[in-house]
Design a protein around this motif. Structure first.
Motif, PDB file in Angstrom:
ATOM      1  N   ALA A  28       0.651  -1.180   0.049  1.00 49.19           N
ATOM      2  CA  ALA A  28       0.296  -0.212  -0.299  1.00 49.19           C
ATOM      3  C   ALA A  28       0.985   0.953   0.143  1.00 49.19           C
ATOM      4  O   ALA A  28       2.127   0.901   0.384  1.00 49.19           O
ATOM      5  CB  ALA A  28      -0.733   0.367   0.906  1.00 49.19           C
ATOM      6  N   ALA A  29       0.500   2.076  -0.395  1.00 47.36           N
ATOM      7  CA  ALA A  29       0.859   3.621  -0.443  1.00 47.36           C
ATOM      8  C   ALA A  29       0.520   4.139   0.726  1.00 47.36           C
ATOM      9  O   ALA A  29       0.037   4.560   1.057  1.00 47.36           O
ATOM     10  CB  ALA A  29       0.585   4.141  -1.680  1.00 47.36           C
ATOM     11  N   ARG A  30       1.988   4.677   1.603  1.00 48.83           N
ATOM     12  CA  ARG A  30       1.759   5.396   2.754  1.00 48.83           C
ATOM     13  C   ARG A  30       2.559   6.913   2.389  1.00 48.83           C
ATOM     14  O   ARG A  30       3.457   6.649   1.676  1.00 48.83           O
ATOM     15  CB  ARG A  30       2.104   4.859   4.063  1.00 48.83           C
ATOM     16  CG  ARG A  30       1.741   3.417   4.215  1.00 48.83           C
ATOM     17  CD  ARG A  30       0.510   3.694   4.579  1.00 48.83           C
ATOM     18  NE  ARG A  30      -0.055   2.241   4.556  1.00 48.83           N
ATOM     19  CZ  ARG A  30      -1.229   2.196   5.157  1.00 48.83           C
ATOM     20  NH1 ARG A  30      -2.857   2.734   4.728  1.00 48.83           N
ATOM     21  NH2 ARG A  30      -1.698   1.058   4.709  1.00 48.83           N
ATOM     22  N   GLY A  31       1.950   8.128   2.678  1.00 49.70           N
ATOM     23  CA  GLY A  31       2.289   9.532   2.609  1.00 49.70           C
ATOM     24  C   GLY A  31       2.039  10.388   3.197  1.00 49.70           C
ATOM     25  O   GLY A  31       0.993  10.593   3.866  1.00 49.70           O
ATOM     26  N   LYS A  32       2.579  11.527   2.107  1.00 50.43           N
ATOM     27  CA  LYS A  32       2.392  12.718   2.518  1.00 50.43           C
ATOM     28  C   LYS A  32       1.823  13.230   1.124  1.00 50.43           C
ATOM     29  O   LYS A  32       1.937  13.486   0.445  1.00 50.43           O
ATOM     30  CB  LYS A  32       3.127  13.670   2.967  1.00 50.43           C
ATOM     31  CG  LYS A  32       3.466  13.190   4.534  1.00 50.43           C
ATOM     32  CD  LYS A  32       4.209  14.503   5.304  1.00 50.43           C
ATOM     33  CE  LYS A  32       4.990  13.773   6.942  1.00 50.43           C
ATOM     34  NZ  LYS A  32       5.492  14.893   7.274  1.00 50.43           N
ATOM     35  N   TRP A  33       1.147  14.573   1.313  1.00 60.59           N
ATOM     36  CA  TRP A  33       0.794  15.467   0.358  1.00 60.59           C
ATOM     37  C   TRP A  33       0.947  17.123   1.114  1.00 60.59           C
ATOM     38  O   TRP A  33       0.613  17.323   1.785  1.00 60.59           O
ATOM     39  CB  TRP A  33      -1.045  15.857  -0.105  1.00 60.59           C
ATOM     40  CG  TRP A  33      -1.425  14.707  -0.833  1.00 60.59           C
ATOM     41  CD1 TRP A  33      -1.212  14.120  -1.509  1.00 60.59           C
ATOM     42  CD2 TRP A  33      -3.090  15.051  -1.346  1.00 60.59           C
ATOM     43  NE1 TRP A  33      -2.141  13.040  -1.936  1.00 60.59           N
ATOM     44  CE2 TRP A  33      -2.894  13.547  -1.817  1.00 60.59           C
ATOM     45  CE3 TRP A  33      -4.076  15.874  -1.177  1.00 60.59           C
ATOM     46  CZ2 TRP A  33      -4.319  13.104  -2.822  1.00 60.59           C
ATOM     47  CZ3 TRP A  33      -5.313  15.335  -1.615  1.00 60.59           C
ATOM     48  CH2 TRP A  33      -5.173  14.438  -2.082  1.00 60.59           C
ATOM     49  N   LEU A  34       2.278  17.257  -0.196  1.00 63.92           N
ATOM     50  CA  LEU A  34       2.807  18.352   0.463  1.00 63.92           C
ATOM     51  C   LEU A  34       2.313  19.975  -0.803  1.00 63.92           C
ATOM     52  O   LEU A  34       2.241  19.415  -1.427  1.00 63.92           O
ATOM     53  CB  LEU A  34       4.443  18.629   0.414  1.00 63.92           C
ATOM     54  CG  LEU A  34       4.579  17.253   1.299  1.00 63.92           C
ATOM     55  CD1 LEU A  34       6.512  16.660   0.904  1.00 63.92           C
ATOM     56  CD2 LEU A  34       4.745  17.852   2.705  1.00 63.92           C
ATOM     57  N   PRO A  35       2.428  20.932  -0.303  1.00 62.56           N
ATOM     58  CA  PRO A  35       2.578  21.858  -1.179  1.00 62.56           C
ATOM     59  C   PRO A  35       3.444  22.089  -2.265  1.00 62.56           C
ATOM     60  O   PRO A  35       4.795  21.750  -1.819  1.00 62.56           O
ATOM     61  CB  PRO A  35       2.332  23.584  -0.192  1.00 62.56           C
ATOM     62  CG  PRO A  35       3.102  22.990   0.716  1.00 62.56           C
ATOM     63  CD  PRO A  35       2.829  21.628   0.990  1.00 62.56           C
ATOM     64  N   ILE A  36       3.705  22.803  -3.387  1.00 62.07           N
ATOM     65  CA  ILE A  36       4.273  22.336  -4.311  1.00 62.07           C
ATOM     66  C   ILE A  36       5.708  23.031  -3.828  1.00 62.07           C
ATOM     67  O   ILE A  36       6.891  23.321  -4.656  1.00 62.07           O
ATOM     68  CB  ILE A  36       3.996  22.625  -5.741  1.00 62.07           C
ATOM     69  CG1 ILE A  36       4.756  22.807  -7.100  1.00 62.07           C
ATOM     70  CG2 ILE A  36       3.688  24.864  -5.535  1.00 62.07           C
ATOM     71  CD1 ILE A  36       4.204  20.558  -7.008  1.00 62.07           C
ATOM     72  N   GLU A  37       5.625  24.514  -3.047  1.00 59.81           N
ATOM     73  CA  GLU A  37       7.127  25.074  -2.297  1.00 59.81           C
ATOM     74  C   GLU A  37       7.449  24.651  -2.316  1.00 59.81           C
ATOM     75  O   GLU A  37       8.799  24.917  -2.257  1.00 59.81           O
ATOM     76  CB  GLU A  37       6.363  26.595  -1.845  1.00 59.81           C
ATOM     77  CG  GLU A  37       5.621  27.191  -2.491  1.00 59.81           C
ATOM     78  CD  GLU A  37       3.561  27.259  -2.728  1.00 59.81           C
ATOM     79  OE1 GLU A  37       3.493  27.681  -3.451  1.00 59.81           O
ATOM     80  OE2 GLU A  37       3.449  26.027  -2.363  1.00 59.81           O
ATOM     81  N   LYS A  38       7.418  23.505  -1.759  1.00 59.59           N
ATOM     82  CA  LYS A  38       8.268  22.348  -0.898  1.00 59.59           C
ATOM     83  C   LYS A  38       8.537  20.862  -1.923  1.00 59.59           C
ATOM     84  O   LYS A  38      10.082  20.645  -1.132  1.00 59.59           O
ATOM     85  CB  LYS A  38       7.419  21.150   0.411  1.00 59.59           C
ATOM     86  CG  LYS A  38       6.555  21.593   1.426  1.00 59.59           C
ATOM     87  CD  LYS A  38       7.559  22.304   2.393  1.00 59.59           C
ATOM     88  CE  LYS A  38       6.953  23.266   3.130  1.00 59.59           C
ATOM     89  NZ  LYS A  38       7.987  23.707   4.526  1.00 59.59           N
ATOM     90  N   LEU A  39       8.801  21.545  -2.866  1.00 61.15           N
ATOM     91  CA  LEU A  39       8.905  20.171  -3.861  1.00 61.15           C
ATOM     92  C   LEU A  39      10.803  20.236  -4.167  1.00 61.15           C
ATOM     93  O   LEU A  39      10.956  18.603  -4.198  1.00 61.15           O
ATOM     94  CB  LEU A  39       8.716  20.255  -5.222  1.00 61.15           C
ATOM     95  CG  LEU A  39       8.939  19.448  -6.516  1.00 61.15           C
ATOM     96  CD1 LEU A  39       8.508  17.836  -6.179  1.00 61.15           C
ATOM     97  CD2 LEU A  39       8.285  19.615  -7.892  1.00 61.15           C
ATOM     98  N   SER A  40      11.411  21.777  -4.053  1.00 63.21           N
ATOM     99  CA  SER A  40      12.682  21.012  -4.442  1.00 63.21           C
ATOM    100  C   SER A  40      13.537  20.902  -3.106  1.00 63.21           C
ATOM    101  O   SER A  40      14.066  20.079  -3.141  1.00 63.21           O
ATOM    102  CB  SER A  40      12.853  22.211  -4.675  1.00 63.21           C
ATOM    103  OG  SER A  40      12.797  22.867  -6.225  1.00 63.21           O
ATOM    104  N   ALA A  41      12.781  21.005  -2.429  1.00 62.70           N
ATOM    105  CA  ALA A  41      13.676  20.404  -0.800  1.00 62.70           C
ATOM    106  C   ALA A  41      13.197  19.124  -0.605  1.00 62.70           C
ATOM    107  O   ALA A  41      13.626  18.291  -0.285  1.00 62.70           O
ATOM    108  CB  ALA A  41      12.694  21.334   0.014  1.00 62.70           C
ATOM    109  N   LEU A  42      12.335  18.836  -1.309  1.00 59.78           N
ATOM    110  CA  LEU A  42      11.989  17.350  -1.271  1.00 59.78           C
ATOM    111  C   LEU A  42      12.650  16.695  -1.730  1.00 59.78           C
ATOM    112  O   LEU A  42      13.467  15.081  -1.641  1.00 59.78           O
ATOM    113  CB  LEU A  42      10.361  16.724  -1.826  1.00 59.78           C
ATOM    114  CG  LEU A  42       9.515  15.342  -1.675  1.00 59.78           C
ATOM    115  CD1 LEU A  42       9.795  15.408  -0.276  1.00 59.78           C
ATOM    116  CD2 LEU A  42       8.547  15.520  -2.653  1.00 59.78           C
TER     117      LEU A  42
END
Length: 334
Positions: A28-42
Motif C-alpha cells: 500500500a502507498a503511504r505518505g503525504k501531500w505537500l504544497p508545491i513550494e516544498k517540492l525542491s526541498a523534497l
C-alpha cells in the motif's frame, strides 16, 4: 529550484500540490501531500516519516512492537531520482507525484522498506549475471459506491448475481468513459499500460502491464497504477477494490507475476528452445515450490487473502506447477 522541479513546472504550471509516497510491506502507498513550494526541498533533502509507516498491518494499523514500544522513531526518506511525475486530475494536471525510499540515520538502507529489499535482491542476482524481466497483471473490481446510510456490504453485487462475461466486450462498453480516462491517466505518467479485459467475477477487470527489465521502477509503476485506478474510479462514481476476496462464491483478485531471467546479452536463461526449459528453470520452479508456504506471509498477508484459495475460484490450492495450465500455482510459460 531543483532542476527536475523546474522542468515539470515549466510544462505544468498549474500544479499546486505534490504527493510523496512510499510503499509499505503490504504493497500500500503511504505518505503525504505537500504544497508545491516544498517540492525542491523534497527532491534535494527528502523528508522524515516514522519507520512504522512501512510496517503496518494489512488494515493500516500500527503494530505495537514496531511503533509504540520504541517511541515510533523516524526514518529518512529520499526521493527516487527520476520518479517525479505529473498526475492527471479530473480536468487537467494539477498535482505531482514522487516515490520515496527509506534509510537509517547512518545512510544505510532500511530493510523493512520493501523497495530496499527488492533492490538488495536484484543486486544479488546481478552479481551472478542474472537480470530479471518481469510483468504483472492487476485484477480489481469496480463496485458501485455506497449511498448515504448504505453499508459497504450492501453496495456489493447481489448474492444471486453470477459472474461471467469473461472477456466480454459489452462489459468494457459499460465503463468506456472510465477506462478511457484511466488510459489518459496512465499516459500522463508514462506507465506501461497494455490493455484491459473483463474478468470472471461480477464487476471484475484486469489491467495488463508491459514487460520490464527494471524491476524496481516497474514495481513503483504498479503502485502508481493502483493509485490511478482508485482515483479515476471515484470520479465516475465507482469504487475500485483490489481486495483478494470481496465476494464469497466468486473469483477473487490476484496479481499474476511473470518472470524470466536474462543474461548480460539479453538471452532468456529459462528458454531451452523447447517445452522442457533449461535446468535453471527447473531449479527456479523447485525453489518457488519449496518456499511457497513461507512466502504466503508476504503474498497473502491477511485473512481475506487466504479466503481466495478455494477450488473452482480461479486460484491455486496447492504448491504445484504445469505447462500451459492456469489451475497451477506456477505456470510455464507464464
Amino acid at each position: 529550484m531543483h532542476p527536475d522541479a523546474e522542468t515539470l513546472l515549466a510544462e505544468y504550471p498549474d500544479i499546486k500540490m505534490v504527493e510523496a509516497f512510499i510503499t509499505d510491506c503490504n504493497g500500500a502507498a503511504r505518505g503525504k501531500w505537500l504544497p508545491i513550494e516544498k517540492l525542491s526541498a523534497l527532491l534535494s533533502a527528502g523528508i522524515k516519516l516514522p519507520k512504522s509507516a512501512i510496517a503496518q498491518d494489512a488494515w493500516g494499523r500500527d503494530v505495537p512492537s514496531v511503533a509504540l514500544d520504541n517511541g515510533d522513531i523516524d526514518g529518512w526518506c529520499q526521493a527516487i531520482p527520476g520518479s517525479l511525475k505529473p498526475v492527471l486530475g479530473s480536468h487537467s494536471v494539477d498535482q505531482a507525484q514522487v516515490v520515496l525510499t527509506m534509510f537509517k540515520d547512518n545512510g544505510s538502507p532500511l530493510l523493512s522498506d520493501p523497495r530496499q529489499v527488492l533492490a538488495h535482491v536484484t543486486q544479488a542476482l546481478e552479481t551472478k549475471g542474472f537480470y530479471p524481466r518481469v510483468a504483472i497483471e492487476l485484477e480489481f473490481n469496480l463496485f458501485d459506491r455506497q449511498t448515504a446510510g448504505q453499508s459497504l456490504r450492501d453496495a456489493l453485487p447481489a448474492p444471486h448475481q453470477t459472474g461471467g462475461n469473461l472477456y466480454g466486450l459489452t462489459a468494457l462498453d459499460e465503463h468506456q468513459a472510465l477506462l478511457e480516462a484511466l488510459r489518459h491517466y496512465f499516459d500522463t505518467q508514462d506507465l506501461p499500460y497494455e490493455g484491459v479485459l473483463k474478468e470472471a467475477a461480477p464487476a471484475q477487470y484486469e489491467i495488463n502491464v508491459a514487460y520490464s527489465d527494471d524491476a524496481l521502477t516497474y514495481c513503483d509503476q504498479i503502485v502508481r497504477m493502483q493509485r490511478g485506478i482508485r482515483a479515476v474510479a471515484t470520479r465516475f462514481g465507482a469504487q475500485a477494490s483490489f481486495m483478494p476476496k470481496p465476494m464469497e462464491h466468486q473469483a477473487g483478485n490476484g496479481m499474476h507475476m511473470h518472470c524470466s531471467l536474462l543474461d548480460n546479452s539479453g538471452s532468456n536463461l529459462f528458454d531451452s528452445g523447447d517445452a522442457a526449459g533449461t535446468p535453471l528453470l527447473r531449479e527456479a520452479v523447485a525453489g518457488c515450490l519449496q518456499m511457497m508456504s513461507d512466502t504466503h506471509l508476504i503474498f497473502a498477508p491477511s485473512y481475506n487473502a487466504y479466503r481466495r484459495f478455494q477450488p473452482g475460484n480461479h486460484a491455486p490450492t496447492q504448491p504445484n506447477w504445469g505447462f500451459d495450465n492456469r489451475t497451477t500455482a506456477l505456470r510455464i510459460p507464464a
